[in-house]
Design an enzyme around this catalytic site. Structure first.
Site, PDB file in Angstrom:
ATOM      1  N   CYS A   1     -99.602-117.950  54.524  1.00 54.76           N
ATOM      2  CA  CYS A   1     -99.105-118.729  53.400  1.00 54.76           C
ATOM      3  C   CYS A   1     -98.327-119.947  53.901  1.00 54.76           C
ATOM      4  O   CYS A   1     -97.721-119.920  54.975  1.00 54.76           O
ATOM      5  CB  CYS A   1     -98.202-117.858  52.523  1.00 54.76           C
ATOM      6  SG  CYS A   1     -97.680-118.654  50.985  1.00 54.76           S
TER       7      CYS A   1
ATOM      8  N   ASP B   1     -95.653-120.904  52.712  1.00 53.02           N
ATOM      9  CA  ASP B   1     -94.240-120.619  52.458  1.00 53.02           C
ATOM     10  C   ASP B   1     -93.400-120.848  53.722  1.00 53.02           C
ATOM     11  O   ASP B   1     -93.710-120.325  54.795  1.00 53.02           O
ATOM     12  CB  ASP B   1     -94.107-119.167  51.995  1.00 53.02           C
ATOM     13  CG  ASP B   1     -92.766-118.872  51.366  1.00 53.02           C
ATOM     14  OD1 ASP B   1     -91.737-119.046  52.055  1.00 53.02           O
ATOM     15  OD2 ASP B   1     -92.726-118.439  50.205  1.00 53.02           O
TER      16      ASP B   1
ATOM     17  N   HIS C   1     -97.330-112.064  52.250  1.00 51.35           N
ATOM     18  CA  HIS C   1     -95.889-111.798  52.351  1.00 51.35           C
ATOM     19  C   HIS C   1     -95.269-111.447  51.006  1.00 51.35           C
ATOM     20  O   HIS C   1     -95.833-111.711  49.940  1.00 51.35           O
ATOM     21  CB  HIS C   1     -95.162-113.001  52.966  1.00 51.35           C
ATOM     22  CG  HIS C   1     -95.137-114.206  52.073  1.00 51.35           C
ATOM     23  ND1 HIS C   1     -94.099-114.469  51.204  1.00 51.35           N
ATOM     24  CD2 HIS C   1     -96.022-115.218  51.916  1.00 51.35           C
ATOM     25  CE1 HIS C   1     -94.341-115.602  50.565  1.00 51.35           C
ATOM     26  NE2 HIS C   1     -95.510-116.073  50.968  1.00 51.35           N
TER      27      HIS C   1
ATOM     28  N   CYS D   1     -94.283-113.831  47.188  1.00 54.37           N
ATOM     29  CA  CYS D   1     -95.176-114.980  47.344  1.00 54.37           C
ATOM     30  C   CYS D   1     -95.240-115.771  46.035  1.00 54.37           C
ATOM     31  O   CYS D   1     -95.639-115.245  44.988  1.00 54.37           O
ATOM     32  CB  CYS D   1     -96.579-114.513  47.741  1.00 54.37           C
ATOM     33  SG  CYS D   1     -97.759-115.862  47.951  1.00 54.37           S
TER      34      CYS D   1
END
Length: 200
Positions: A39, A41, A100, A103
């Protein structure tokens, strides 16, 4: 930029002197052993989680660690192009789909409302099959099912399926919990995520 420049200066002062030979070797070409699809992120950094040096991972990052379906018609297939390059050109040994906890991409997909952020709604709509599979609406369950979904989509890429079947490529699912720093891996036998031990 001051923080980034200070970080670079620390890298040049503390890391570069010890890894100079390593980077000089990398300048001649890369040979990563693993492709990580992670991701975007900012809280989930594959290199930090797996404690690797530069050159060990080929990393694709996008919202929610999504693997799109295999498609050959016109368009801009950035994720698919990077997957193909890692598998065909770099000959990575494994692909890790790393999802994760908490998310935002999964949350956006579960909200099922049109996002004001350009491109986002269409992208996270690729997670719809995972949401339908998880009837209870539990975000953690959808996060894990999204990883299974991406692993399944990887097998629709002919050059991946061929290598998996002949044993030269391994597909792995992983889920990282931001809140406690633990990692769980998908057991291929029972398709259940199991926590990895903290010590060898």
């Amino acid at each position: 930029m001051k923080t980034l420049i200070a970080g670079y200066q620390k890298f040049r002062r503390e890391v570069w002197p010890h890894d100079k030979d390593h980077f000089e070797a990398l300048a001649k070409g890369q040979k990563p052993h693993t492709l990580v699809i992670s991701c975007s992120d900012s809280r989930v950094d594959p290199a930090a989680i797996f404690s690797v040096r530069a050159g060990e991972l080929f990393v694709i990052r996008n919202v929610a660690s999504v693997v799109p379906p295999y498609e050959t018609y016109g368009g801009y297939h950035g994720v698919s192009a990077a997957i193909a390059f890692a598998v065909i050109n770099l000959e990575v040994e494994r692909i890790v789909v790393l999802g994760h906890e908490h998310c935002g991409g999964v949350a956006a997909a579960m909200a099922r409302t049109e996002s004001p952020t350009p491109f986002l709604s269409q992208w996270v709509s690729l997670l719809e099959p995972a949401i339908h599979t998880c009837s209870g609406g539990d975000p953690l369950a959808v996060e894990c099912e999204s990883i299974r979904l991406s692993l399944g989509r990887l097998m629709t890429f002919p050059f991946i399926a061929e290598r998996v079947e002949n044993g030269t490529l391994q597909l792995i699912g992983a889920h990282f919990k931001i809140s406690d720093g633990t990692l769980s891996m998908l057991d291929p036998a029972d398709q259940v995520f199991k926590r990895v031990g903290d010590t060898a």
